[in-house]
Every structure is written in structure tokens, then in C-alpha cells.
Design a protein around this motif. Structure first.
Motif, mmCIF file in Angstrom:
data_model
loop_
_atom_site.group_PDB
_atom_site.id
_atom_site.type_symbol
_atom_site.label_atom_id
_atom_site.label_comp_id
_atom_site.label_asym_id
_atom_site.label_seq_id
_atom_site.Cartn_x
_atom_site.Cartn_y
_atom_site.Cartn_z
ATOM 1 N N CYS A 84 0.790 -1.233 0.000
ATOM 2 C CA CYS A 84 0.000 0.000 0.000
ATOM 3 C C CYS A 84 0.820 1.280 0.000
ATOM 4 O O CYS A 84 0.300 2.348 -0.337
ATOM 5 N N PHE A 85 2.088 1.205 0.371
ATOM 6 C CA PHE A 85 2.903 2.394 0.640
ATOM 7 C C PHE A 85 2.975 3.373 -0.527
ATOM 8 O O PHE A 85 2.964 4.580 -0.332
ATOM 9 N N GLU A 86 3.028 2.896 -1.746
ATOM 10 C CA GLU A 86 3.102 3.790 -2.907
ATOM 11 C C GLU A 86 1.725 4.329 -3.299
ATOM 12 O O GLU A 86 1.636 5.346 -3.981
ATOM 13 N N ARG A 87 0.666 3.680 -2.867
ATOM 14 C CA ARG A 87 -0.695 4.077 -3.253
ATOM 15 C C ARG A 87 -1.292 5.130 -2.334
ATOM 16 O O ARG A 87 -2.037 6.002 -2.778
ATOM 17 N N ILE A 88 -0.999 5.027 -1.030
ATOM 18 C CA ILE A 88 -1.664 5.857 -0.030
ATOM 19 C C ILE A 88 -0.743 6.000 1.176
ATOM 20 O O ILE A 88 0.134 5.157 1.386
ATOM 21 N N LYS A 89 -0.950 7.053 1.967
ATOM 22 C CA LYS A 89 -0.186 7.163 3.210
ATOM 23 C C LYS A 89 -0.587 5.999 4.117
ATOM 24 O O LYS A 89 -1.732 5.549 4.109
ATOM 25 N N THR A 90 0.376 5.533 4.915
ATOM 26 C CA THR A 90 0.140 4.368 5.756
ATOM 27 C C THR A 90 0.450 4.685 7.211
ATOM 28 O O THR A 90 1.350 5.474 7.511
ATOM 29 N N ALA A 91 -0.324 4.047 8.096
ATOM 30 C CA ALA A 91 -0.150 4.261 9.533
ATOM 31 C C ALA A 91 -0.434 2.956 10.262
ATOM 32 O O ALA A 91 -1.280 2.164 9.844
ATOM 33 N N TRP A 92 0.265 2.788 11.378
ATOM 34 C CA TRP A 92 0.065 1.605 12.225
ATOM 35 C C TRP A 92 -0.049 2.050 13.666
ATOM 36 O O TRP A 92 0.819 2.757 14.180
ATOM 37 N N TYR A 93 -1.137 1.639 14.321
ATOM 38 C CA TYR A 93 -1.288 1.812 15.763
ATOM 39 C C TYR A 93 -0.805 0.522 16.406
ATOM 40 O O TYR A 93 -1.488 -0.497 16.383
ATOM 41 N N CYS A 94 0.388 0.567 16.958
ATOM 42 C CA CYS A 94 1.048 -0.584 17.566
ATOM 43 C C CYS A 94 0.904 -0.481 19.077
ATOM 44 O O CYS A 94 1.229 0.548 19.662
ATOM 45 N N GLY A 95 0.447 -1.535 19.718
ATOM 46 C CA GLY A 95 0.290 -1.540 21.165
ATOM 47 C C GLY A 95 1.540 -1.931 21.925
ATOM 48 O O GLY A 95 1.535 -1.967 23.156
ATOM 49 N N LEU A 96 2.606 -2.221 21.209
ATOM 50 C CA LEU A 96 3.873 -2.538 21.867
ATOM 51 C C LEU A 96 4.557 -1.237 22.280
ATOM 52 O O LEU A 96 4.418 -0.209 21.611
ATOM 53 N N ASP A 97 5.336 -1.281 23.355
ATOM 54 C CA ASP A 97 6.084 -0.100 23.768
ATOM 55 C C ASP A 97 7.254 0.177 22.832
ATOM 56 O O ASP A 97 7.679 1.323 22.695
ATOM 57 N N LYS A 98 7.762 -0.864 22.191
ATOM 58 C CA LYS A 98 8.838 -0.742 21.205
ATOM 59 C C LYS A 98 8.604 -1.791 20.130
ATOM 60 O O LYS A 98 8.203 -2.918 20.438
#
Length: 159
Positions: A84-98
Motif C-alpha cells: 500500500c505504501f506507494e498508493r496511499i499514506k500508511t499508519a500503524w497503531y502498535c500496542g507494543l512499547d517498542k
């Protein structure tokens, strides 16, 4: 394989973006006070590249794809974001501290990343006392990625 329960158009999770949020199931973090415990079970609709393409086509006008969760299968997440990276902005909500050191490669396919488990006493991203952080990832062209903390934008938007 990653699965999801919800797909929603969101207007406040990523500042200045109209975001298609997909809530993934199979969460193993189990934060006390979690507001989405239904996402703990490994059930729902399989999230494939074809499904993401269809969802993006159906939600014309969104500017960002946000996947919420999926920490239990970062390799599959990386493949989806890579597509998806070239098609649209991407985001991830990660619940890990790192993000684990051996999984940092996912960052090259993200424009935004939220890290940090939910702590009810500290609040979510819109709380000034939160332990969570939302970063804009500035891809500098030489393989380096600069993380810019934009958490305060979510707190400002709340007022």
C-alpha cells in the motif's frame, strides 16, 4: 493470517488525514481497561492484499490507511504496508512499547506509527499524560528515517 472486525473512516486518529481504519483481531497484549476487548479473539474477515485494495476503492477520498493492532504477525503487516505504501499514506497503531529490533523494517513502509500500550491511568493519545506516542516518519532517502513526535497534535485537537 491477519483478520479484522471493523472498517471505519476516521477523522482524528491521524492529524490532517481522512483515514480508513481497519481494526485487526488476535491481540495478545490485553491492556487492562482495553476498550476493544472483542479484538482479543482471533476471528473476523481475513485481511488480504486484494481485500485492502477493494476497501480502498470503496472508500474513495481517504488519504491514509491505518491498521490498528496486528502485533502478533508483524511480518504479514509488513507485506500489507509494502503493497500500500506507494498508493496511499500508511499508519500503524502498535500496542507494543517498542517495535522489536528484528521487525524494524516495517518502518520503511509507514508514514505514521503509534507505539505504546494503553494505560488507563495515563490515558490515550489525546491525554497530556499518555505514555503512547504518535510519530510522523520522515523518510530521508538514504535509508534513514527520522521520527517526529506529533502526539501533541492529537491533544490540541481535543480542545
Amino acid at each position: 493470517m491477519l483478520k479484522y472486525l471493523y472498517v471505519k473512516e476516521l477523522f482524528s486518529e491521524i492529524p490532517d488525514e481522512i483515514t480508513l481504519g481497519i481494526s485487526l483481531t488476535g491481540c495478545t497484549i490485553h491492556c487492562p481497561g482495553c476498550h476493544s476487548q472483542e479484538l482479543w479473539k482471533d476471528e473476523g474477515t481475513p485481511l488480504t492484499i486484494e481485500k485492502i485494495d477493494n476497501l480502498l476503492d470503496e472508500h474513495n477520498g481517504v488519504s491514509c490507511l491505518l491498521l490498528l493492532g496486528g502485533e502478533h504477525d508483524i511480518d504479514s503487516l509488513t507485506g500489507l504496508f509494502m503493497h500500500c505504501f506507494e498508493r496511499i499514506k500508511t499508519a500503524w497503531y502498535c500496542g507494543l512499547d517498542k517495535i522489536p529490533r528484528d521487525k524494524q523494517g516495517i518502518l520503511q513502509y509507514l508514514d505514521y506509527v503509534k507505539v505504546g500500550h494503553y494505560d488507563r491511568k495515563l490515558g490515550g493519545l489525546d491525554s497530556p499524560t499518555t505514555n503512547q506516542r504518535l510519530y510522523l516518519l520522515d523518510h530521508q532517502g538514504n535509508g534513514n528515517i527520522r521520527k517526529i513526535d506529533i502526539t501533541k497534535k492529537l491533544q490540541e485537537n481535543k480542545t
